[in-house]
Design a protein around this motif. Structure first.
Motif, PDB file in Angstrom:
ATOM      1  N   PRO A 106       0.803  -1.238   0.000  1.00 60.09           N
ATOM      2  CA  PRO A 106       0.000   0.000   0.000  1.00 60.09           C
ATOM      3  C   PRO A 106       0.825   1.272   0.000  1.00 60.09           C
ATOM      4  O   PRO A 106       0.289   2.343   0.255  1.00 60.09           O
ATOM      5  N   TYR A 107       2.115   1.180  -0.231  1.00 60.97           N
ATOM      6  CA  TYR A 107       2.916   2.404  -0.143  1.00 60.97           C
ATOM      7  C   TYR A 107       3.230   3.002  -1.513  1.00 60.97           C
ATOM      8  O   TYR A 107       2.392   3.631  -2.108  1.00 60.97           O
ATOM      9  N   CYS A 108       4.398   2.766  -2.058  1.00 59.97           N
ATOM     10  CA  CYS A 108       4.785   3.616  -3.198  1.00 59.97           C
ATOM     11  C   CYS A 108       4.282   3.102  -4.543  1.00 59.97           C
ATOM     12  O   CYS A 108       3.706   2.026  -4.662  1.00 59.97           O
ATOM     13  N   GLY A 109       4.546   3.885  -5.575  1.00 56.64           N
ATOM     14  CA  GLY A 109       4.045   3.595  -6.917  1.00 56.64           C
ATOM     15  C   GLY A 109       4.730   2.455  -7.633  1.00 56.64           C
ATOM     16  O   GLY A 109       4.374   2.148  -8.772  1.00 56.64           O
ATOM     17  N   VAL A 110       5.727   1.809  -7.002  1.00 54.75           N
ATOM     18  CA  VAL A 110       6.310   0.619  -7.643  1.00 54.75           C
ATOM     19  C   VAL A 110       5.255  -0.480  -7.707  1.00 54.75           C
ATOM     20  O   VAL A 110       5.152  -1.208  -8.690  1.00 54.75           O
ATOM     21  N   GLY A 111       4.437  -0.578  -6.647  1.00 51.92           N
ATOM     22  CA  GLY A 111       3.322  -1.531  -6.659  1.00 51.92           C
ATOM     23  C   GLY A 111       3.756  -2.972  -6.517  1.00 51.92           C
ATOM     24  O   GLY A 111       3.379  -3.841  -7.312  1.00 51.92           O
TER      25      GLY A 111
ATOM     26  N   CYS B  32      12.802   6.474  -2.546  1.00 51.68           N
ATOM     27  CA  CYS B  32      11.371   6.693  -2.812  1.00 51.68           C
ATOM     28  C   CYS B  32      10.735   5.539  -3.576  1.00 51.68           C
ATOM     29  O   CYS B  32       9.533   5.326  -3.465  1.00 51.68           O
ATOM     30  N   HIS B  33      11.510   4.816  -4.351  1.00 47.20           N
ATOM     31  CA  HIS B  33      10.997   3.662  -5.110  1.00 47.20           C
ATOM     32  C   HIS B  33      12.054   2.545  -5.021  1.00 47.20           C
ATOM     33  O   HIS B  33      12.646   2.140  -6.035  1.00 47.20           O
ATOM     34  N   PRO B  34      12.281   2.049  -3.806  1.00 50.49           N
ATOM     35  CA  PRO B  34      13.479   1.222  -3.565  1.00 50.49           C
ATOM     36  C   PRO B  34      13.561  -0.056  -4.401  1.00 50.49           C
ATOM     37  O   PRO B  34      14.657  -0.465  -4.772  1.00 50.49           O
TER      38      PRO B  34
ATOM     39  N   LYS C  17      10.908  -9.339  -4.110  1.00 54.69           N
ATOM     40  CA  LYS C  17      11.651  -8.426  -3.238  1.00 54.69           C
ATOM     41  C   LYS C  17      10.685  -7.434  -2.571  1.00 54.69           C
ATOM     42  O   LYS C  17       9.677  -7.045  -3.164  1.00 54.69           O
ATOM     43  N   LEU C  18      11.031  -6.997  -1.381  1.00 59.89           N
ATOM     44  CA  LEU C  18      10.296  -5.911  -0.722  1.00 59.89           C
ATOM     45  C   LEU C  18      11.303  -4.980  -0.061  1.00 59.89           C
ATOM     46  O   LEU C  18      12.359  -5.428   0.398  1.00 59.89           O
ATOM     47  N   CYS C  19      10.961  -3.705   0.028  1.00 59.05           N
ATOM     48  CA  CYS C  19      11.874  -2.763   0.685  1.00 59.05           C
ATOM     49  C   CYS C  19      11.575  -2.713   2.188  1.00 59.05           C
ATOM     50  O   CYS C  19      10.721  -3.437   2.691  1.00 59.05           O
ATOM     51  N   SER C  20      12.279  -1.821   2.885  1.00 64.84           N
ATOM     52  CA  SER C  20      12.137  -1.765   4.345  1.00 64.84           C
ATOM     53  C   SER C  20      10.694  -1.487   4.763  1.00 64.84           C
ATOM     54  O   SER C  20      10.222  -2.015   5.767  1.00 64.84           O
ATOM     55  N   LYS C  21       9.990  -0.662   4.009  1.00 66.61           N
ATOM     56  CA  LYS C  21       8.598  -0.350   4.390  1.00 66.61           C
ATOM     57  C   LYS C  21       7.684  -1.551   4.124  1.00 66.61           C
ATOM     58  O   LYS C  21       6.861  -1.908   4.967  1.00 66.61           O
ATOM     59  N   GLY C  22       7.840  -2.148   2.960  1.00 69.88           N
ATOM     60  CA  GLY C  22       6.989  -3.285   2.621  1.00 69.88           C
ATOM     61  C   GLY C  22       7.176  -4.426   3.589  1.00 69.88           C
ATOM     62  O   GLY C  22       6.214  -5.055   4.064  1.00 69.88           O
ATOM     63  N   ILE C  23       8.431  -4.692   3.931  1.00 70.82           N
ATOM     64  CA  ILE C  23       8.726  -5.844   4.776  1.00 70.82           C
ATOM     65  C   ILE C  23       8.253  -5.625   6.214  1.00 70.82           C
ATOM     66  O   ILE C  23       8.006  -6.584   6.955  1.00 70.82           O
TER      67      ILE C  23
HETATM   68 FE1  SF4 Z   1       6.086  -1.146  -1.155  1.00 73.19          FE
HETATM   69 FE2  SF4 Z   1       8.722  -0.734  -1.062  1.00 73.19          FE
HETATM   70 FE3  SF4 Z   1       7.614  -1.978  -3.137  1.00 73.19          FE
HETATM   71 FE4  SF4 Z   1       7.260   0.621  -2.804  1.00 73.19          FE
HETATM   72  S1  SF4 Z   1       9.200  -0.405  -3.229  1.00 73.19           S
HETATM   73  S2  SF4 Z   1       5.681  -0.870  -3.326  1.00 73.19           S
HETATM   74  S3  SF4 Z   1       7.134   0.769  -0.581  1.00 73.19           S
HETATM   75  S4  SF4 Z   1       7.695  -2.738  -1.022  1.00 73.19           S
END
Ligand code: SF4
Length: 880
Positions: free
Chosen positions: A9-14, A170-172, A41-47
């Protein structure tokens, strides 16, 4: 164990996510290996999403004037008052301010209610703040709001130009894909164009530290260079475009010589020519841009100056090339597609008579809007002026996020009817609500979102709806039905809404509109539930679409949605930002995201994600800091013509002299002075209406209170306002941390503590009046309950070591001593790796001790960087 495929639910990478729920309802989050945005893969926020699923702080019941009520009462009140306001003042007196956090289905219903039935265009979304200039630029060039390429193009290009984009933070995950692509393909070149040296620069071959706001001079210069050195694609120009001659002429006249561009941009002539030659020599070029381009009073022009260069060289519509805008939010694109911006009608249609008739007919709308409504800044100005009498805010926090944030706060305080739909009970905006509607949060929602590459993915429910929370579309439909529009809003599920939305996209389309999902029809509820990620358009009736499996890349056929069918060059005359620094406000303030936070922190303010940065700061060049007598870590004030901000100074050569950077996330719930948007003026791009967040003239000065200190407490505290002029609340791993400072101080700290936080049985205390030092600790049955350290400046004990003491069942004598002296062995400071809680000093020590040379070696030795990978750019910087 049940497993659900959903979307971050965070950035536009989706990114795709697998949420696994066990019999105890505990949730594990993993990246979805089958999702084409992130491949697992997921970034720090997703994980860290599993840490955000609790019910603490949730809004769980409808409320009127801060009192819980039943749904019927709240819905009836809103419907009745809307009808009264419309009758008395007309439909323009009502407005919706919505969000890229909404699902497409929610967006669709909100837009239909406002534009089809209330009869005004007054619905705008917070996506106005992040990407409306990209939308305007695409529409001017292509006749449609179409992102031409996809993430694979970023990987497969030979040159990636990142303009105004800190992709690493911003789009890790897209950044990580690029990083891996470059490792596999070492000849790939990466150029970062950004006034700041950001984490993204760690993988760049070249960083062009351009003067803030001067991008158009550079890209106009590039167009001129391409023409004069014969790098144009004449066949493409002839077949696929209009307007080159005029655009070139304007670019030539405005950019002038290389030395002129150098003066304007602050770049060396050699650097400029190298970049131009690199662009000319590589056919496969992706120019990826983000808020640094969009958030400007010339944002739309900046976008078109970039697109002009791609059109001139035919770098569009093929693998590995194209202009590519990255959106900020998970469903900013969905909002664009639905038409939930005030200047769109619906489903990529505008307010032309033809489109108004078409949408009216499809919706059987009783009162179709026929002209655009108010864009975000104008909308809140109209609330402030009393012209808008009722505003319904959904899933966004404008008191923190809009420019001139104090005016927004005042506007809401004075508005007759403020309705807020949110999953959070207390934020800066809910504080002004007359009616609060409790909504579903991420894990409870069901619907679709679209990412930056036109890929529609499902967000699926994996948690039950708590208490009385409801889907946004349900709340909107209920209000609509109570206003008398029962038939048009008789939805039973998000699948019902998506079916109607898909049908509208194809209605009388016949290839005239890019946005067409009609190939999905017909579909059952089960098929909706099983929908796989797919890029629009999806149809078999348009030449633009590659079929029912979606469309990876647009414009390969060199046909566009303009009246001539050709892409349009736009003549761009560069102009400076709306307000420039002067003697009174000599610095340029830039605002933006930090690595582990999201928007106004309402969902990411958890301990794990606050490890990296818990307190707001301003980045300043050391030379500027020296002139202003500011030390690293000391408190400063930053002021503009509109307001004042306070936080810590961070001295770094990443910042150009004369420029400052402050994160956008911090709010009044956690700090009394860190809302940065109180400083930002509401200057907007004349076409897109997007505000200029990147160029506010400000001044900075050292803030010298008579005392500074911090409190660590097992329980959250209610701080007194007397004697405290600076306060920040940070949720830490084992306790709450409060950073404090004041210009007056109590006569007796012990009395102050006991008066404000209650008398306690056992305490330790140390005082050195001569040095203004007071240390206090309170224990309950040998366990640390609260401690406080006061000094005369920022030189206070290491918080990390003291925070660790909250985990102890019984403190040792040495630990008790540490509470008195503040001295502890902990050498960790700024957390770099949030997954394994590894700090800067710990990393530096390990790199030295074990002679570590690579990120992989760091991972093997102390784990840092071996999980989500979001800290890899910072690890690379440390290794350097
Ligand atoms: Fe979520 Fe991170 Fe992927 Fe953005 S890059 S959609 S914040 S896991």
């Amino acid at each position: 164990m049940s497993s659900t495929q959903t979307t971050c639910p965070y950035c536009g990478v989706g990114c795709g996510i697998i949420a696994q729920t066990d019999s105890t309802k505990s949730v594990t989050i993993q990246g979805d290996k089958s999702h084409p945005a992130n491949f697992g893969k997921l970034c720090s926020k997703g994980i860290a999403l599993s840490g955000t699923l609790g019910l603490e702080g949730r809004l769980l019941h409808p409320e009127i004037d801060n009192n819980s009520c039943d749904w019927n009462t709240a819905l009836d009140k809103v419907a009745t008052e809307f009808k009264q306001i419309i009758e008395q003042y007309g439909p323009q007196a009502i407005a919706f301010y919505v969000s890229g956090q909404l699902l497409t289905e929610d967006y669709y219903v909100a837009n239909k209610l406002m534009k089809g039935f209330i009869g005004a265009g007054n619905i705008d979304t917070n996506s106005r703040l992040c990407m409306s200039s990209s939308l305007s630029g695409y529409k001017r060039a292509f006749g449609s709001d179409t992102v031409p390429g996809n993430y694979e193009d970023v990987e497969q290009s030979d040159l990636v130009v990142l303009v105004g984009s800190n992709l690493a933070w911003c789009h890790p995950i897209l950044f990580q894909r690029l990083m891996i692509a470059k490792e596999k393909h070492p000849n790939q070149k990466i150029v970062v164009i950004d006034p700041r040296h950001t984490a993204t620069c760690e993988i760049a071959d070249t960083h062009l530290a351009i003067k803030a706001g001067s991008d158009i001079w550079l890209f106009n210069g590039l167009l001129d260079f391409l023409r004069h050195n014969d790098y144009l694609d004449y066949e493409y120009l002839e077949q696929a475009t209009d307007g080159f001659a005029a655009a070139f002429q304007t670019a030539r006249e405005s950019s002038g010589s290389i030395s002129g561009i150098s003066q304007r941009t602050g770049l060396e002539e050699e650097q400029i020519l190298e970049f131009f030659q690199l662009f000319a020599d590589n056919k496969k070029v992706v120019t990826l841009y983000s808020q640094g381009v969009n958030q400007s009073t010339s944002g739309t022009d900046k976008v078109n100056s970039i697109i002009n260069c791609h059109l001139a060289t035919g770098r569009l519509g093929q693998v590995g090339m194209g202009p590519f805008s990255m959106t900020g939010q998970p469903n900013a694109m969905g909002g664009r597609e639905v038409g939930a911006l005030a200047n769109q009608l619906a489903s990529h249609m505008d307010f032309s008579a033809e489109h108004c008739d078409l949408v009216q007919e499809f919706w059987q709308a009783s009162n179709i809007a026929t002209s655009p409504g108010l864009k975000a800044i104008d909308l809140f100005n109209a609330v402030h002026a009393g012209e808008v009498k009722a505003i319904w805010i959904m899933a966004t926090n404008p008191v923190v996020s809009l420019p001139n944030a104090n005016l927004v706060k005042q506007a809401l305080a004075e508005c007759e009817l403020v309705i807020v739909s949110d999953c959070v009970r207390d934020n800066d905006t809910t504080a002004h609500a007359n009616v609060l509607f409790p909504t579903l949060a991420w894990g409870e929602k069901n619907g679709t979102v679209t990412n930056s590459e036109r890929r529609i993915s499902r967000q699926r429910t994996f948690l039950p709806a708590p208490a009385e929370t409801k889907a946004d579309w349900w709340i909107l439909s209920q209000v609509a039905q109570r206003m008398g529009y029962e038939k048009a809003f008789a939805y039973n599920s998000s699948a019902d809404i998506f079916r109607e939305y898909v049908a509208l996209s194809g209605y009388k389309n016949e290839g005239t509109r890019d946005f067409d999902l009609s190939g999905l029809l017909p579909f059952s509820d089960e098929e909706y539930q099983a929908l796989k990620p797919v890029q629009w358009p999806i149809c078999d009736s348009s030449e633009h679409c590659t079929g029912l499996r979606g469309t990876e890349r647009m414009f390969a056929d060199k046909r566009f949605f303009t009246s001539s069918g050709k892409a349009q060059f736009i003549s761009i005359t560069p102009r400076p930002p709306a307000s420039l620094p002067d003697i009174k406000f000599p610095f340029v303030l830039n605002t933006g995201r930090i690595r582990d936070q999201w928007h106004t922190m309402t969902r990411t303010g958890i301990a794990r994600l606050l490890r990296h940065t818990g307190e707001s700061y301003v980045e300043i060049h050391p030379n500027d800091a020296q002139t202003a007598n500011i030390n690293h870590g000391s408190l400063v004030t930053v002021s503009s013509r509109l307001g004042k901000w306070m936080g810590r100074a961070k001295l770094t050569t990443n910042q150009q002299m004369g420029n400052l950077f402050i994160p956008m996330h911090f709010n009044s719930q956690t700090s009394n002075c860190a809302r940065v948007d109180v400083l930002v003026a509401p200057h907007t791009d004349p076409i897109s209406g997007q505000p200029e967040f990147k160029h506010t003239p400000v001044k900075i000065s050292a803030y010298r209170p008579i005392w500074q200190g911090f409190i660590l407490s097992k329980q959250p505290l209610t701080l007194p306002t007397k004697d405290i002029d600076y306060s920040v609340k940070i949720l830490s791993d084992n306790c709450w941390r409060y950073e404090l400072a004041g210009e007056t101080k109590p006569d007796n700290w012990n009395l102050w503590l006991h008066h404000n936080f209650g008398a306690n049985l056992e305490w330790l205390e140390y005082q050195d009046r001569a040095n203004g030092c007071y240390n206090y600790a309170n224990l309950i049955q040998d366990r640390l309950n609260i401690c406080m350290f006061i000094g005369k400046d920022e030189n206070l004990p290491n918080r990390h070591g003291l925070i660790q003491l909250f985990t102890r069942d019984k403190l040792t004598p040495a630990e008790r001593l540490a509470l008195l002296t503040g001295h502890n062995d902990e050498h960790r400071n700024n957390t770099i790796c949030a997954c394994f809680n590894v700090g800067h000093n710990e990393l530096v020590a390990a790199i030295k001790e074990y002679d570590l040379k690579t990120v992989a070696q760091i991972g093997e030795k102390i784990q840092a960087g071996s999980n989500c990978g979001s800290c890899i750019p910072e690890l690379k910087a440390l290794l350097k």
